[in-house]
Design a protein around this motif. Structure first.
Motif, PDB file in Angstrom:
ATOM      1  N   GLU A  96       0.817  -1.209   0.000  1.00 55.68           N
ATOM      2  CA  GLU A  96       0.000   0.000   0.000  1.00 55.68           C
ATOM      3  C   GLU A  96       0.856   1.266   0.000  1.00 55.68           C
ATOM      4  OE1 GLU A  96      -2.561  -0.399   3.365  1.00 55.68           O
ATOM      5  OE2 GLU A  96      -3.866  -1.884   2.402  1.00 55.68           O
ATOM      6  N   ALA A  97       2.073   1.159   0.544  1.00 53.99           N
ATOM      7  CA  ALA A  97       2.974   2.320   0.594  1.00 53.99           C
ATOM      8  C   ALA A  97       3.674   2.561  -0.735  1.00 53.99           C
ATOM      9  CB  ALA A  97       4.008   2.122   1.694  1.00 53.99           C
ATOM     10  N   GLY A  98       3.574   1.589  -1.654  1.00 51.04           N
ATOM     11  CA  GLY A  98       4.173   1.778  -2.966  1.00 51.04           C
ATOM     12  C   GLY A  98       5.438   0.995  -3.240  1.00 51.04           C
ATOM     13  N   ALA A  99       5.739  -0.012  -2.407  1.00 51.93           N
ATOM     14  CA  ALA A  99       6.925  -0.837  -2.646  1.00 51.93           C
ATOM     15  C   ALA A  99       6.803  -1.536  -3.992  1.00 51.93           C
ATOM     16  CB  ALA A  99       7.079  -1.869  -1.531  1.00 51.93           C
ATOM     17  N   ASP A 100       7.917  -1.659  -4.700  1.00 50.62           N
ATOM     18  CA  ASP A 100       7.918  -2.286  -6.016  1.00 50.62           C
ATOM     19  C   ASP A 100       7.912  -3.808  -5.917  1.00 50.62           C
ATOM     20  OD1 ASP A 100       8.594   0.139  -7.991  1.00 50.62           O
ATOM     21  OD2 ASP A 100       9.759   0.372  -6.157  1.00 50.62           O
ATOM     22  N   HIS A 101       8.538  -4.324  -4.883  1.00 51.58           N
ATOM     23  CA  HIS A 101       8.598  -5.773  -4.663  1.00 51.58           C
ATOM     24  C   HIS A 101       8.428  -6.039  -3.175  1.00 51.58           C
ATOM     25  CE1 HIS A 101      10.339  -5.966  -8.710  1.00 51.58           C
ATOM     26  NE2 HIS A 101      11.209  -5.050  -8.327  1.00 51.58           N
ATOM     27  N   VAL A 102       7.653  -7.056  -2.841  1.00 44.51           N
ATOM     28  CA  VAL A 102       7.439  -7.413  -1.437  1.00 44.51           C
ATOM     29  C   VAL A 102       7.426  -8.929  -1.307  1.00 44.51           C
ATOM     30  CG1 VAL A 102       5.993  -7.112   0.604  1.00 44.51           C
ATOM     31  CG2 VAL A 102       5.957  -5.369  -1.185  1.00 44.51           C
ATOM     32  N   GLY A 103       8.113  -9.433  -0.313  1.00 40.90           N
ATOM     33  CA  GLY A 103       8.145 -10.870  -0.072  1.00 40.90           C
ATOM     34  C   GLY A 103       9.233 -11.197   0.924  1.00 40.90           C
ATOM     35  N   LEU A 104       9.583 -12.486   0.998  1.00 38.27           N
ATOM     36  CA  LEU A 104      10.659 -12.864   1.907  1.00 38.27           C
ATOM     37  C   LEU A 104      11.488 -14.002   1.306  1.00 38.27           C
ATOM     38  CD1 LEU A 104      12.118 -12.408   4.537  1.00 38.27           C
ATOM     39  CD2 LEU A 104      10.515 -13.967   5.660  1.00 38.27           C
ATOM     40  N   GLU A 105      11.096 -15.231   1.581  1.00 38.27           N
ATOM     41  CA  GLU A 105      11.897 -16.371   1.125  1.00 38.27           C
ATOM     42  C   GLU A 105      12.013 -16.412  -0.399  1.00 38.27           C
ATOM     43  OE1 GLU A 105      13.726 -18.186   2.821  1.00 38.27           O
ATOM     44  OE2 GLU A 105      13.032 -17.831   4.867  1.00 38.27           O
ATOM     45  N   ASP A 106      10.919 -16.018  -1.084  1.00 41.44           N
ATOM     46  CA  ASP A 106      10.972 -16.041  -2.548  1.00 41.44           C
ATOM     47  C   ASP A 106      12.026 -15.071  -3.082  1.00 41.44           C
ATOM     48  OD1 ASP A 106       9.417 -13.986  -1.506  1.00 41.44           O
ATOM     49  OD2 ASP A 106       8.056 -13.894  -3.219  1.00 41.44           O
ATOM     50  N   TYR A 107      12.123 -13.885  -2.457  1.00 38.89           N
ATOM     51  CA  TYR A 107      13.110 -12.913  -2.916  1.00 38.89           C
ATOM     52  C   TYR A 107      14.517 -13.247  -2.435  1.00 38.89           C
ATOM     53  CZ  TYR A 107       9.792  -9.942  -5.257  1.00 38.89           C
ATOM     54  OH  TYR A 107       8.861  -9.474  -6.143  1.00 38.89           O
ATOM     55  N   ILE A 108      14.623 -13.876  -1.297  1.00 37.91           N
ATOM     56  CA  ILE A 108      15.930 -14.328  -0.829  1.00 37.91           C
ATOM     57  C   ILE A 108      16.501 -15.340  -1.826  1.00 37.91           C
ATOM     58  CG2 ILE A 108      17.116 -15.709   0.935  1.00 37.91           C
ATOM     59  CD1 ILE A 108      15.371 -14.312   3.025  1.00 37.91           C
ATOM     60  N   GLU A 109      15.649 -16.245  -2.285  1.00 40.90           N
ATOM     61  CA  GLU A 109      16.080 -17.236  -3.272  1.00 40.90           C
ATOM     62  C   GLU A 109      16.453 -16.572  -4.600  1.00 40.90           C
ATOM     63  OE1 GLU A 109      13.133 -20.255  -3.708  1.00 40.90           O
ATOM     64  OE2 GLU A 109      13.225 -20.893  -1.603  1.00 40.90           O
ATOM     65  N   LYS A 110      15.672 -15.573  -5.002  1.00 41.96           N
ATOM     66  CA  LYS A 110      15.953 -14.882  -6.259  1.00 41.96           C
ATOM     67  C   LYS A 110      17.300 -14.139  -6.181  1.00 41.96           C
ATOM     68  CE  LYS A 110      12.654 -12.738  -8.489  1.00 41.96           C
ATOM     69  NZ  LYS A 110      11.497 -11.875  -8.820  1.00 41.96           N
ATOM     70  N   ILE A 111      17.554 -13.498  -5.045  1.00 40.98           N
ATOM     71  CA  ILE A 111      18.815 -12.782  -4.874  1.00 40.98           C
ATOM     72  C   ILE A 111      19.985 -13.760  -4.856  1.00 40.98           C
ATOM     73  CG2 ILE A 111      20.168 -11.383  -3.257  1.00 40.98           C
ATOM     74  CD1 ILE A 111      17.512  -9.979  -2.506  1.00 40.98           C
ATOM     75  N   GLN A 112      19.792 -14.912  -4.230  1.00 44.11           N
ATOM     76  CA  GLN A 112      20.834 -15.940  -4.229  1.00 44.11           C
ATOM     77  C   GLN A 112      21.123 -16.438  -5.642  1.00 44.11           C
ATOM     78  OE1 GLN A 112      18.953 -18.625  -1.412  1.00 44.11           O
ATOM     79  NE2 GLN A 112      20.406 -18.058   0.209  1.00 44.11           N
ATOM     80  N   MET A 128      15.167 -10.452   9.957  1.00 42.01           N
ATOM     81  CA  MET A 128      16.596 -10.241   9.730  1.00 42.01           C
ATOM     82  C   MET A 128      17.419 -11.523   9.834  1.00 42.01           C
ATOM     83  SD  MET A 128      17.206  -7.342   8.597  1.00 42.01           S
ATOM     84  CE  MET A 128      18.999  -7.390   8.693  1.00 42.01           C
ATOM     85  N   ALA A 129      16.943 -12.490  10.601  1.00 43.86           N
ATOM     86  CA  ALA A 129      17.664 -13.770  10.676  1.00 43.86           C
ATOM     87  C   ALA A 129      17.682 -14.428   9.300  1.00 43.86           C
ATOM     88  CB  ALA A 129      17.005 -14.683  11.706  1.00 43.86           C
ATOM     89  N   ALA A 130      16.557 -14.342   8.594  1.00 46.71           N
ATOM     90  CA  ALA A 130      16.471 -14.916   7.254  1.00 46.71           C
ATOM     91  C   ALA A 130      17.266 -14.080   6.257  1.00 46.71           C
ATOM     92  CB  ALA A 130      15.010 -15.007   6.810  1.00 46.71           C
ATOM     93  N   VAL A 131      17.222 -12.763   6.411  1.00 46.11           N
ATOM     94  CA  VAL A 131      17.946 -11.867   5.504  1.00 46.11           C
ATOM     95  C   VAL A 131      19.455 -12.077   5.627  1.00 46.11           C
ATOM     96  CG1 VAL A 131      18.395  -9.445   4.910  1.00 46.11           C
ATOM     97  CG2 VAL A 131      16.087 -10.163   5.565  1.00 46.11           C
ATOM     98  N   GLY A 132      19.885 -12.533   6.802  1.00 46.12           N
ATOM     99  CA  GLY A 132      21.301 -12.783   7.018  1.00 46.12           C
ATOM    100  C   GLY A 132      21.891 -13.771   6.023  1.00 46.12           C
ATOM    101  N   LYS A 133      21.034 -14.604   5.427  1.00 43.35           N
ATOM    102  CA  LYS A 133      21.499 -15.593   4.450  1.00 43.35           C
ATOM    103  C   LYS A 133      22.123 -14.930   3.217  1.00 43.35           C
ATOM    104  CE  LYS A 133      17.624 -18.712   5.559  1.00 43.35           C
ATOM    105  NZ  LYS A 133      16.413 -19.378   4.981  1.00 43.35           N
ATOM    106  N   ILE A 134      21.686 -13.705   2.928  1.00 45.17           N
ATOM    107  CA  ILE A 134      22.176 -13.019   1.721  1.00 45.17           C
ATOM    108  C   ILE A 134      23.049 -11.821   2.073  1.00 45.17           C
ATOM    109  CG2 ILE A 134      20.376 -13.782   0.140  1.00 45.17           C
ATOM    110  CD1 ILE A 134      18.799 -11.263   0.791  1.00 45.17           C
ATOM    111  N   GLY A 135      23.484 -11.776   3.327  1.00 48.32           N
ATOM    112  CA  GLY A 135      24.306 -10.662   3.764  1.00 48.32           C
ATOM    113  C   GLY A 135      25.592 -10.516   2.967  1.00 48.32           C
ATOM    114  N   LYS A 136      26.234 -11.639   2.631  1.00 53.84           N
ATOM    115  CA  LYS A 136      27.489 -11.586   1.890  1.00 53.84           C
ATOM    116  C   LYS A 136      27.283 -11.123   0.452  1.00 53.84           C
ATOM    117  CE  LYS A 136      29.952 -15.080   4.601  1.00 53.84           C
ATOM    118  NZ  LYS A 136      30.672 -16.380   4.577  1.00 53.84           N
ATOM    119  N   LEU A 137      26.055 -11.261  -0.046  1.00 51.76           N
ATOM    120  CA  LEU A 137      25.752 -10.804  -1.398  1.00 51.76           C
ATOM    121  C   LEU A 137      25.393  -9.322  -1.413  1.00 51.76           C
ATOM    122  CD1 LEU A 137      23.541 -13.805  -2.604  1.00 51.76           C
ATOM    123  CD2 LEU A 137      25.926 -13.358  -3.200  1.00 51.76           C
ATOM    124  N   LEU A 138      24.675  -8.893  -0.382  1.00 50.71           N
ATOM    125  CA  LEU A 138      24.216  -7.503  -0.337  1.00 50.71           C
ATOM    126  C   LEU A 138      25.254  -6.546   0.235  1.00 50.71           C
ATOM    127  CD1 LEU A 138      20.542  -8.025   0.929  1.00 50.71           C
ATOM    128  CD2 LEU A 138      21.357  -7.812  -1.423  1.00 50.71           C
TER     129      LEU A 138
END
Length: 242
Positions: A96-112, A128-138
């Motif tokens: 509703e705020a206008g984010a272009d992409h919203v999700g969690l595990e699906d986007y973590i996998e896409k970024i990986q 953030m525990a889940a986001v930590g999986k892609i910390g080395k990429l981001l």
């Protein structure tokens, strides 16, 4: 190979013509510098205008690591793509705020897998525990969500709106430099000036008590294809006091 020939080969005749009109040893008041940047822009696209500052800090010291955010009153002129990593009711809030992409595990996998079609990533604290999986990429790309930049927050909707309106994050590099976009060449004179002053004002507010000597060592403003114009730092500080 002479410096002049090398400059022409590297930058082209238009850049060389612009550069020849600006004395690299001189510094200019902000008002004059903004006008110079606008008048000298020659690209066929709407060039981004950036301000860069060199600070008298030692980024290796934790208490001198300058990092923060600033809301530019006139935005950056760029359509910022925001990814929100969240779950539960915050997903709808982000949409509703206008984010272009919203999700969690699906986007973590896409970024990986190599996907990164966004400019800013906002994350809710409880993921953030889940986001930590892609910390080395981001991390190396400067896109890892961080509380200090306001990109780790329970108020994801508010964060998205602020970013879309022109809130930008910045961080000093290892040599003491900070560079940010403050608009487009097509912006009006006042808009570019006010955005530039907002950034410098925030930089000055973040001056660490442990920093010794001259803090704002130098500053410059330039467009994407143009030559940098050195700013008179005393004029900048005087305008901030007005």
């Amino acid at each position: 190979m002479s410096e002049r020939i090398y400059s022409i080969m590297k930058h082209g005749k238009k850049y060389t013509a612009v550069r020849s009109k600006i004395d690299p040893r001189a510094s200019f008041p902000l008002d004059q510098a903004v006008k110079m940047v606008k008048d000298s822009a020659y690209a066929k696209f709407d060039e981004t205008v950036e301000v860069a500052v060199r600070l008298g800090v030692d980024p290796k010291k934790a208490d001198q690591m300058i990092r923060g955010t600033v809301s530019l009153p006139h935005g950056t002129g760029k359509q910022v793509r925001v990814l929100v990593l969240a779950k539960g009711e915050r997903v709808q809030e982000a949409k509703e705020a206008g984010a272009d992409h919203v999700g969690l595990e699906d986007y973590i996998e896409k970024i990986q897998g190599g996907w990164l079609e966004c400019d800013v990533i906002v994350a809710a604290p409880d993921v953030m525990a889940a986001v930590g999986k892609i910390g080395k990429l981001l991390g190396p790309k400067g896109m890892m969500p961080n509380p200090k930049s306001g990109t780790v927050t329970p108020e994801v909707g508010k964060a998205v709106k602020e970013i879309k309106k022109g809130k930008i994050a910045f961080k000093v590099d290892r040599t003491g430099n900070v560079q940010v976009p403050v608009g487009k060449v097509s912006f009006g004179f006042d808009a570019l000036k006010e955005n530039a002053l907002s950034f410098v004002d925030m930089i000055m507010r973040l001056k660490p008590a442990s920093a010794k000597g001259l803090y704002l060592q130098n500053a410059s403003i330039t467009s994407t294809m143009g030559a940098g114009v050195k700013l008179d730092t005393q004029d900048l500080l005087a305008q901030l006091r007005q």
